[in-house]
Write an enzyme that holds these catalytic residues in place. Structure first.
Site, PDB file in Angstrom:
ATOM      1  N   ASP A  28       7.198 -17.759  12.965  1.00  0.00           N
ATOM      2  CA  ASP A  28       8.464 -18.483  13.107  1.00  0.00           C
ATOM      3  C   ASP A  28       8.247 -19.949  12.764  1.00  0.00           C
ATOM      4  O   ASP A  28       7.251 -20.559  13.186  1.00  0.00           O
ATOM      5  CB  ASP A  28       9.004 -18.371  14.543  1.00  0.00           C
ATOM      6  CG  ASP A  28       9.383 -16.945  14.899  1.00  0.00           C
ATOM      7  OD1 ASP A  28      10.082 -16.307  14.096  1.00  0.00           O
ATOM      8  OD2 ASP A  28       8.964 -16.469  15.967  1.00  0.00           O
ATOM      9  N   SER A  46       0.825  -1.209   0.000  1.00  0.00           N
ATOM     10  CA  SER A  46       0.000   0.000   0.000  1.00  0.00           C
ATOM     11  C   SER A  46       0.855   1.252   0.000  1.00  0.00           C
ATOM     12  O   SER A  46       2.046   1.206   0.336  1.00  0.00           O
ATOM     13  CB  SER A  46      -0.945   0.083   1.210  1.00  0.00           C
ATOM     14  OG  SER A  46      -1.753  -1.050   1.299  1.00  0.00           O
ATOM     15  N   ASP A  63       7.718  -9.323  10.660  1.00  0.00           N
ATOM     16  CA  ASP A  63       7.840 -10.773  10.777  1.00  0.00           C
ATOM     17  C   ASP A  63       7.128 -11.218  12.047  1.00  0.00           C
ATOM     18  O   ASP A  63       7.564 -10.918  13.154  1.00  0.00           O
ATOM     19  CB  ASP A  63       9.325 -11.162  10.827  1.00  0.00           C
ATOM     20  CG  ASP A  63       9.536 -12.659  10.696  1.00  0.00           C
ATOM     21  OD1 ASP A  63       8.549 -13.408  10.805  1.00  0.00           O
ATOM     22  OD2 ASP A  63      10.684 -13.083  10.487  1.00  0.00           O
TER      23      ASP A  63
END
Length: 799
Positions: A325, A250, A322
């Site tokens: 995991d 975006s 992030d």
């Protein structure tokens, strides 16, 4: 002859009757935009004025009534879209589309979103206002399901309409959290490259989010083939085939009064999402004596994710952090029910699920879980071998307060109230953009972030007893990246790497600097912005980074032996401005050339499957400029030949290959290799997969300007044939000027309605392609005066 004439008349009569029947059927399925209807649980009348583009302007005496009306009108325009989105996380796509979707359903059920949604709803306080308003919205949705016309897609797929419940709202939001899925694409891919090729190949790739030293093992590991490509190849392909929107990136920027001509904040936002028909957002203007918002809603979600009123405006981009995991697990040598858990052994949890399948028997399946999360082996085709791989995801681990966050954002009265609501967003990570009438501009990276030591690289699957612990050290929201009224007098986000947290950059899957650089370049150069100039900027198609890339390519090309026409193209590329109008020849040549350079750089080491997987990541986008500039990279050499290739060899060869390919596909005359011939946009509907129904459900195709990673980000995947079918881009373009908020502007990619029989199914499509806008109306007098229709809802027990 008389017999033929009679037969002809008979056929005409049959066709005429058939046309009348079909016309009546279509009329019956068309949304009701005017008239009077009763609505259960309503306490007062609600008026819904539809403007010329089918946007409902809902006026109620209280919020509960207004939200009931919102649910009804949303459902009559978008019920099929609501149905699809709620089915993804709950593993119910095969129930509609058959056995082909069983693997997708298995994957989503194992992610655990549906289980988390059930748990979250069971713990809700039913007396809280966000819950009550959500239920009021669902009451309206369910009233349409019970009383309204059945959308044609339900007839074509043979499924029944079912009431919606609170769990469906959470499942739709859970799908949104997953749809970014860049960790699933990137971490297994980089693990495969590391294990297969070793340290020397990884070190030339931009795997870190900061400038710290490379943190990986330098020797290949055993069982390197346990991960193939990326975890979600098949899943994402299935969703794309169904034209289900995937969240990509975006742009947004908010200008302080000092940067604008009229001395008021100007807000701009264009979220980048996969194109589909209908497009992802449903616009609605809701007004009561105590509440007003012009908002953009996901199908089945009561509170707008984007919105504004006369006091403030907000929007979002993907943070790209992030929050997933992956771990290799160690199974017990003799007891397959156990896995290593720290210094001891724990028992795998076995979960059993059932999937209903259209025209087939139910599918019973089970999967294993560790304390970290589901084992992906057997669920994702790309996970093979004996080494179990588990997945930990913050969305399913942290307490889900997303409904409270969306309510707080949409009901905030000032910057402080707005900021306080953001701490309840845990996933997906979002850059929340903000501007208000008081002159404040701000952005916050909203996500539940956790501490990651310098010694841990999050872009690989962790080895047993290595990597981050399952119990994360969460950071306080005040430590999240943010900026409030900065010295630059503007804030912006283009999915680029954000500022540091406590002196460290947070790892993620950020986009390259292309759009961010262009935004800063344009904003810094001007201090008298108005709505017209901002609307022009939001359609900008120039990339300063691509100019640098093409110069690097031209510096290395060997022009000896090129003919006059080829040299002429080389000259044009030297003067190219990095822009993408429809008539650009340079754009066509550049992308064909660049793709072949990348293929020649990477495919010999990776093979076709891994190279194709790499193309679907943000990681490759970040890699392009650095690898082209790095003449010493080991990747330049083609390992399948005996000689050692130089960058000049690879780049020159790719140019010749591009020239030949374009000559075959577009003709010998290079003056006709214009961008519009290869770059097109078609808005696909799931039913449009059937060629006979494609013209009735799909919208387009249209030639379209723009490109990958320009502000007007018309993203396309590279293909061998050099035909660039745009897959994602601006899902709306909004410009809000607080000096004239009632004349703020917006556009949708196709239209407001998802009903193919509605006049608003595609009435904005050509405007969107041309970069045009329409007004986001908020003035009631103007709305009433210019409205196309009025729909009045009355309490069900009213005379």
């Amino acid at each position: 002859m008389k017999i033929l004439k009679r037969l002809g008349k008979g056929l005409l009569l049959i066709f005429g009757l058939l046309a009348v029947v079909l016309g009546l059927f279509a009329w019956q399925l068309t949304p009701d935009y005017d008239g009077e209807k009763t609505l259960k649980h309503l306490t007062e009348n609600v008026q819904v004025y539809y403007d010329t583009f089918g946007i409902p302007h809902i006026y109620g005496e209280n919020e509960m009534d207004a939200f009931r009306a919102l649910g009804y009108v949303h459902a009559q325009d978008r019920l099929w879209q609501m149905e699809l989105l709620r089915r993804i996380a709950s593993g119910r796509l095969a129930e509609v589309f058959g056995e082909e979707l069983v693997k997708t359903d298995k994957f989503f059920l194992a992610l655990g979103v549906d289980d988390v949604s059930v748990k979250t709803v069971s713990e809700l306080n039913q007396n809280e206002i966000p819950v009550q308003l959500s239920q009021a919205y669902l009451d309206g949705v369910n009233e349409f399901i019970a009383e309204g016309a059945t959308p044609i897609e339900f007839y074509l797929t043979g499924i029944d309409k079912e009431p919606f419940e609170l769990k469906d709202i959470y499942n739709t939001m859970g799908y949104m959290a997953f749809s970014f899925a860049m960790a699933h694409k990137t971490d297994p891919l980089l693990t495969q490259i590391k294990d297969r090729l070793g340290y020397e190949y990884i070190r030339d790739l931009p795997i870190n989010s900061d400038s710290t030293s490379l943190r990986i093992q330098s020797t290949p590991l055993a069982a390197a083939d346990s991960v193939k490509r990326n975890v979600v190849d098949g899943v994402m392909a299935s969703l794309e085939k169904l034209s289900i929107p995937l969240f990509e990136g975006s742009n947004s920027w908010v200008l302080s009064p000092e940067k604008t001509k009229n001395g008021k904040v100007i807000f701009a936002n264009d979220p980048h999402i996969g194109f589909s028909q209908p497009s992802v957002w449903y616009e609605a203007h809701v007004s009561t004596p105590a509440y007003e918002k012009y908002g953009y809603h996901l199908a089945g979600v009561p509170f707008p994710l984007l919105g504004h009123d006369r006091t403030l405006a907000y929007g979002m981009t993907m943070f790209e952090n992030d929050d997933i995991d992956f771990y290799y697990e160690e199974s017990h040598a003799t007891d397959y029910l156990k896995y290593r858990k720290g210094s001891s052994w724990g028992n795998y949890e076995t979960v059993h699920k059932t999937i209903k399948v259209k025209d087939a028997e139910d599918v019973q399946f089970s999967y294993k879980k560790t304390h970290r999360g589901p084992i992906l082996n057997g669920l994702a085709d790309q996970i093979a071998g004996d080494r179990p791989v588990s997945m930990w995801w913050v969305y399913t681990e942290a307490k889900n307060k997303v409904l409270n966050a969306l309510y707080g954002m949409s009901h905030a009265r000032d910057r402080t109230e707005f900021e306080n609501s953001l701490k309840d967003i845990h996933a997906p990570g979002l850059n929340i953009m903000y501007g208000d009438v008081e002159g404040n501009v701000a952005w916050w990276a909203s996500a539940k972030l956790y501490h990651i030591p310098d010694s841990v690289n999050t872009k690989f699957i962790y080895e047993p007893n290595q990597g981050l612990p399952t119990q994360k050290q969460y950071l306080d929201f005040s430590n999240n990246p943010h900026a409030i009224n900065p010295e630059s007098r503007y804030v912006y986000s283009a999915n680029n790497q954000p500022d540091s947290i406590g002196g460290r950059l947070y790892p993620g899957y950020y986009l390259p600097e292309n759009r961010a650089r262009r935004i800063v370049q344009l904003l810094d150069a001007k201090n008298d912005w108005d709505m017209q100039s901002v609307s022009k900027m939001i359609n900008d198609v120039t990339s300063p980074v691509n100019i640098e890339i093409v110069r690097n390519l031209l510096d290395k090309i060997d022009t000896e032996g090129l003919n006059a026409e080829q040299l002429e193209i080389v000259g044009k590329l030297k003067d190219w401005k990095g822009d993408y109008p429809l008539d650009s020849i340079e754009a066509t040549v550049y992308h064909r050339w660049l793709y072949l350079v990348l293929r020649n750089i990477f495919q010999d080491e990776l093979g076709k499957a891994l190279f194709d997987a790499m193309q679907n990541t943000h990681f490759l986008k970040r890699t392009i400029a650095p690898i082209i500039a790095n003449e010493q990279s080991i990747w330049w050499d083609n390992i399948s030949t005996e000689v050692r290739e130089t960058p000049s060899d690879i780049i020159t060869s790719a140019f010749r290959q591009a020239w030949l390919a374009l000559s075959v596909s577009l003709g010998q005359d290079s003056s006709k290799w214009e961008w519009h011939r290869v770059h097109t946009l078609e808005h696909a509907h799931p039913i449009g997969q059937l060629e006979s129904l494609r013209p009735y459900f799909n919208v387009g195709p249209f030639p379209v300007n723009g490109s990958r990673e320009v502000i007007n980000n018309m993203y396309f995947p590279y293909t061998e044939d050099g035909v660039y079918k745009v897959s994602s881009g601006p899902s709306t373009r909004r410009v809000i000027d607080f000096s004239d908020v009632e004349n703020s502007i917006s556009i949708l990619p196709t239209g407001q309605s998802g009903n193919p029989f509605s006049p608003h199914y595609k009435d904005q499509a050509e405007m969107y392609i041309k970069g045009e806008f329409r007004k986001m109306m908020m003035n009631k007098e103007e709305i009433v005066k210019t409205s196309e229709s009025l729909l009045i809802f009355e309490p069900a027990d009213m005379d």
